[in-house]
Scaffold this motif. Structure first.
Motif, PDB file in Angstrom:
ATOM      1  N   TYR A 146     -16.578  -0.137 -11.579  1.00 11.13           N
ATOM      2  CA  TYR A 146     -14.663   0.901 -12.388  1.00 11.13           C
ATOM      3  C   TYR A 146     -15.051   0.225 -13.900  1.00 11.13           C
ATOM      4  N   THR A 147     -14.119   0.968 -14.531  1.00 11.75           N
ATOM      5  CA  THR A 147     -13.550   0.451 -15.972  1.00 11.75           C
ATOM      6  C   THR A 147     -12.920  -0.790 -15.955  1.00 11.75           C
ATOM      7  N   GLU A 148     -12.350  -1.205 -17.040  1.00  9.23           N
ATOM      8  CA  GLU A 148     -11.712  -2.307 -16.730  1.00  9.23           C
ATOM      9  C   GLU A 148     -10.498  -1.963 -16.896  1.00  9.23           C
ATOM     10  N   LYS A 149      -9.976  -0.926 -16.992  1.00  7.01           N
ATOM     11  CA  LYS A 149      -8.042  -0.424 -17.371  1.00  7.01           C
ATOM     12  C   LYS A 149      -8.469   0.695 -15.596  1.00  7.01           C
ATOM     13  N   GLU A 150      -9.509   0.490 -15.101  1.00  6.78           N
ATOM     14  CA  GLU A 150      -9.492   0.660 -13.311  1.00  6.78           C
ATOM     15  C   GLU A 150      -9.702  -0.351 -12.089  1.00  6.78           C
ATOM     16  N   LEU A 151     -10.093  -1.434 -13.075  1.00  2.00           N
ATOM     17  CA  LEU A 151     -10.633  -2.570 -11.921  1.00  2.00           C
ATOM     18  C   LEU A 151      -9.647  -3.422 -11.113  1.00  2.00           C
ATOM     19  N   GLY A 152      -8.694  -4.402 -12.327  1.00  4.71           N
ATOM     20  CA  GLY A 152      -7.763  -4.845 -11.622  1.00  4.71           C
ATOM     21  C   GLY A 152      -6.654  -4.386 -10.238  1.00  4.71           C
ATOM     22  N   LYS A 153      -6.418  -3.544 -10.545  1.00  3.24           N
ATOM     23  CA  LYS A 153      -5.025  -2.525  -9.246  1.00  3.24           C
ATOM     24  C   LYS A 153      -6.636  -2.344  -7.879  1.00  3.24           C
ATOM     25  N   ARG A 154      -8.221  -2.237  -8.536  1.00  4.31           N
ATOM     26  CA  ARG A 154      -8.613  -1.996  -7.404  1.00  4.31           C
ATOM     27  C   ARG A 154      -8.914  -3.309  -6.807  1.00  4.31           C
ATOM     28  N   SER A 155      -8.944  -5.131  -7.377  1.00  7.22           N
ATOM     29  CA  SER A 155      -9.299  -5.599  -6.431  1.00  7.22           C
ATOM     30  C   SER A 155      -7.905  -6.511  -6.237  1.00  7.22           C
ATOM     31  N   GLY A 156      -6.703  -6.065  -6.498  1.00  6.60           N
ATOM     32  CA  GLY A 156      -5.757  -6.149  -5.804  1.00  6.60           C
ATOM     33  C   GLY A 156      -5.490  -5.535  -4.439  1.00  6.60           C
ATOM     34  N   ILE A 157      -6.468  -4.281  -4.417  1.00  4.94           N
ATOM     35  CA  ILE A 157      -5.823  -4.338  -2.751  1.00  4.94           C
ATOM     36  C   ILE A 157      -7.554  -4.645  -1.626  1.00  4.94           C
ATOM     37  N   PHE A 158      -8.186  -4.764  -2.796  1.00  7.61           N
ATOM     38  CA  PHE A 158      -8.918  -5.707  -1.898  1.00  7.61           C
ATOM     39  C   PHE A 158      -9.038  -6.735  -1.819  1.00  7.61           C
ATOM     40  N   THR A 159      -8.157  -7.395  -2.642  1.00  5.00           N
ATOM     41  CA  THR A 159      -7.780  -8.863  -2.537  1.00  5.00           C
ATOM     42  C   THR A 159      -6.154  -9.192  -1.216  1.00  5.00           C
ATOM     43  N   ALA A 160      -5.507  -7.968  -1.259  1.00  3.83           N
ATOM     44  CA  ALA A 160      -4.657  -7.436  -0.651  1.00  3.83           C
ATOM     45  C   ALA A 160      -4.882  -6.925   0.988  1.00  3.83           C
ATOM     46  N   SER A 161      -6.134  -7.269   0.699  1.00  4.04           N
ATOM     47  CA  SER A 161      -6.801  -6.543   2.710  1.00  4.04           C
ATOM     48  C   SER A 161      -7.210  -7.894   3.871  1.00  4.04           C
ATOM     49  N   GLY A 162      -7.811  -8.738   2.820  1.00  8.47           N
ATOM     50  CA  GLY A 162      -7.304  -9.739   2.544  1.00  8.47           C
ATOM     51  C   GLY A 162      -6.641 -10.823   3.151  1.00  8.47           C
ATOM     52  N   LEU A 163      -5.499 -10.685   2.575  1.00 14.52           N
ATOM     53  CA  LEU A 163      -4.328 -11.114   2.722  1.00 14.52           C
ATOM     54  C   LEU A 163      -3.191 -11.001   3.548  1.00 14.52           C
ATOM     55  N   ALA A 164      -3.573  -9.357   4.560  1.00 13.18           N
ATOM     56  CA  ALA A 164      -2.969  -8.770   5.441  1.00 13.18           C
ATOM     57  C   ALA A 164      -4.267  -8.732   6.754  1.00 13.18           C
ATOM     58  N   GLY A 165      -5.846  -9.549   6.739  1.00  9.60           N
ATOM     59  CA  GLY A 165      -6.042 -10.003   8.258  1.00  9.60           C
ATOM     60  C   GLY A 165      -4.729 -11.351   8.254  1.00  9.60           C
ATOM     61  N   THR A 166      -5.088 -12.251   7.062  1.00 13.64           N
ATOM     62  CA  THR A 166      -4.242 -13.107   7.506  1.00 13.64           C
ATOM     63  C   THR A 166      -2.934 -12.904   8.501  1.00 13.64           C
ATOM     64  N   MET A 167      -1.682 -11.958   7.918  1.00 12.57           N
ATOM     65  CA  MET A 167      -0.832 -12.543   7.763  1.00 12.57           C
ATOM     66  C   MET A 167      -1.026 -11.127   9.882  1.00 12.57           C
ATOM     67  N   ILE A 168      -2.208 -10.255  10.008  1.00 12.75           N
ATOM     68  CA  ILE A 168      -1.807 -10.030  11.232  1.00 12.75           C
ATOM     69  C   ILE A 168      -2.624 -10.077  11.854  1.00 12.75           C
ATOM     70  N   GLY A 169      -3.284 -11.312  11.617  1.00 11.64           N
ATOM     71  CA  GLY A 169      -3.755 -12.071  12.589  1.00 11.64           C
ATOM     72  C   GLY A 169      -2.625 -13.184  13.525  1.00 11.64           C
ATOM     73  N   GLY A 170      -1.430 -13.391  12.706  1.00 13.05           N
ATOM     74  CA  GLY A 170      -0.556 -13.649  13.722  1.00 13.05           C
ATOM     75  C   GLY A 170      -0.333 -13.123  14.577  1.00 13.05           C
ATOM     76  N   PHE A 171       0.069 -12.263  14.594  1.00 15.03           N
ATOM     77  CA  PHE A 171       1.032 -11.156  15.696  1.00 15.03           C
ATOM     78  C   PHE A 171      -0.766 -10.441  16.975  1.00 15.03           C
ATOM     79  N   ILE A 172      -1.584 -10.469  16.357  1.00 17.84           N
ATOM     80  CA  ILE A 172      -2.718  -9.945  16.834  1.00 17.84           C
ATOM     81  C   ILE A 172      -2.264 -11.174  18.531  1.00 17.84           C
ATOM     82  N   GLN A 173      -2.868 -12.130  17.382  1.00 11.47           N
ATOM     83  CA  GLN A 173      -2.809 -13.916  18.621  1.00 11.47           C
ATOM     84  C   GLN A 173      -1.467 -13.816  19.537  1.00 11.47           C
ATOM     85  N   THR A 174      -0.600 -13.071  18.947  1.00 11.42           N
ATOM     86  CA  THR A 174       1.653 -13.089  19.733  1.00 11.42           C
ATOM     87  C   THR A 174       0.417 -12.246  21.023  1.00 11.42           C
TER      88      THR A 174
END
Length: 468
Positions: A146-174
């Motif tokens: 990705y180019t410099e103008k595209e990279l931040g948004k994609r990096s953010g989506i990628f990082t958010a997916s990990g946070l979603a794993g943390t968030m959803i993990g609690g509901f899955i365990q429940t």
């Protein structure tokens, strides 16, 4: 302003066929990487979920053994950072990423059969090595496509997916605790690890068939020859040198990039300690007056990564829109760390104030996407091997410090207030603001020097007409 915003969200692709190429990359790269990271974080967060859901009592945990397990994981994760990223030069990412996923899926399921904390320690060490390239390896891959103008948004989506794993993990365990607890004689927390491992395998298989490697090595059937050539032309042409040589090591340690970005992420990584060490869950578990149910212990902390997702996507998009001003996040984190720590330290502060502080502190997660995008932005004009090693070293340095930092400042037996850790957070927040300022000066100095160099090159390349 409105037209500029609309132009940004429509995309910055101007070459013929470029928008179609980016859409394919988004689908095949982001879907795999985001699912991989989602499952990676789901696994990490579920150790804490299992701990508060009966594992502590079943395996007779004592003192800070949970922190010791996390430290063992961190040591393995740290050891694997640079070797795993270098391995991407010698093993195709399409093979390497899915293979590591299969390994960690097997080890996750093996965790369901442990009988003591020491067994978990042994498994988590090798699991960490298998997971080591997920985060830094993906950031290297994103910076390659990705180019410099595209990279931040994609990096953010990628990082958010990990946070979603943390968030959803609690509901899955429940859900697992309520539906599978006691099934076939296994506790609910054991089923959690079995389910985690099973759902990882289909994503690994998907990666084996569809991940496109890098622009110069891709053989993906869904990319035409013209699209492959276009992908190579979209990123700066840099020298390709082997990352395993004495001369490369000397070049790496002689540049300010390694020291600057590694220290930046060491400091920033410790400002994430509120969230990465599951402090809210430990705070609730050790609360002196209020006893929370298993469902509450798993569900209430999910608000922290939820805030992190919103913050990550907002800052990643904003810094892209503002032309790559990633440094702004450093100042936001500094302010957040100081205020939230003070809220918890304040005499007489209530449980509601503490919850608010922990939730607000979740916004610090924004530094993951923006700081690694910043490193990719600055290093895209350098040789690829240097970019790969610097990105891996950033996470390696952060985890090397966190291996002992979490025990000293955020040990489970220091709950619920973590007074020592709150003061450490204030110190880190101030240090981050100062270091960000220094990094801003160095990057702007390099940009100015590169611009002058390009102007001189263009001037020297002009053809002087002959006199008639």
């Amino acid at each position: 302003m409105t037209s500029k915003i609309m132009e940004y969200f429509r995309g910055t692709q101007n070459k013929p066929g470029e928008r179609a190429l980016v859409q394919k990359l988004d689908f095949f790269i982001l879907t795999f990487c985001c699912l991989m990271y989602f499952l990676n974080y789901l696994d990490r967060s579920n150790l804490a979920n299992a701990y508060v859901s009966g594992m502590k009592e079943d395996l007779h945990f004592k003192g800070n053994q949970l922190n010791q397990i996390n430290t063992v994981f961190t040591v393995g994760y740290t050891i694997g950072q640079v070797p795993c990223n270098i391995a991407l030069y010698y093993i195709k990412p399409r093979i390497f990423f899915p293979t590591t996923m299969v390994i960690w899926a097997g080890l996750t399921m093996a965790t369901a059969g442990v009988h003591n904390p020491q067994g978990i320690m042994a498994i988590r060490f090798f699991q960490a090595i298998a997971e080591a390239s997920t985060f830094v390896g993906t950031h290297y891959i994103l910076g390659s496509w990705y180019t410099e103008k595209e990279l931040g948004k994609r990096s953010g989506i990628f990082t958010a997916s990990g946070l979603a794993g943390t968030m959803i993990g609690g509901f899955i365990q429940t859900g697992i605790h309520s539906s599978l607890n006691g099934a076939r004689g296994l506790a609910g927390w054991r089923w959690l690890f079995i389910v985690d491992g099973i759902i990882t395998l289909p994503v690994a298989i998907y990666g084996f068939f569809f991940f496109p490697n890098t622009p110069s090595t891709t053989t993906a059937p869904y990319l035409s020859a013209e699209e492959r050539a276009l992908a190579v032309s979209r990123v700066p042409e840099v020298d390709e040198r082997t990352p395993i040589s004495w001369s490369f090591i000397k070049r790496c340690f002689a540049s300010w990039y390694w020291y600057g970005f590694v220290m930046l992420w060491i400091i920033a990584g410790e400002t994430e300690s509120f969230s990465s060490n599951s402090l809210l869950a430990l705070y609730m578990k050790a609360h002196p007056t209020h006893k929370y149910t298993v469902s509450q212990l798993n569900n209430y902390p999910t608000g922290v990564p939820a805030v992190g997702i919103v913050s990550t996507l907002s800052w990643a998009t904003l810094t892209d829109f503002m032309g790559g001003k990633r440094y702004l996040v450093g100042y936001w984190i500094g302010i957040t760390g100081i205020i939230t720590s003070a809220m918890i330290l304040a005499p007489g502060s209530t449980t509601a104030v503490h919850f608010a502080a922990y939730y607000w502190a979740g916004s610090v997660y924004a530094c993951q996407a923006t700081f690694f995008a910043w490193a990719n932005d600055v290093l895209r004009h350098e040789e690829d091997s240097l970019r790969a090693v610097v990105i891996a070293s950033m996470n390696m340095g952060s985890n090397a410090v966190n291996a002992w930092w979490s025990i000293i400042f955020y040990s489970a037996n220091l709950a619920p207030k973590f007074t020592r850790g709150m003061w450490a957070m204030i110190a880190c927040s101030i240090a981050l603001a100062v270091w960000t300022t220094g990094m801003l000066y160095m990057t702007r100095r390099d940009e100015k020097g590169r611009k002058v160099g390009n102007e001189e090159t263009d001037k020297n390349s002009e053809v002087i007409p002959e006199k008639v």
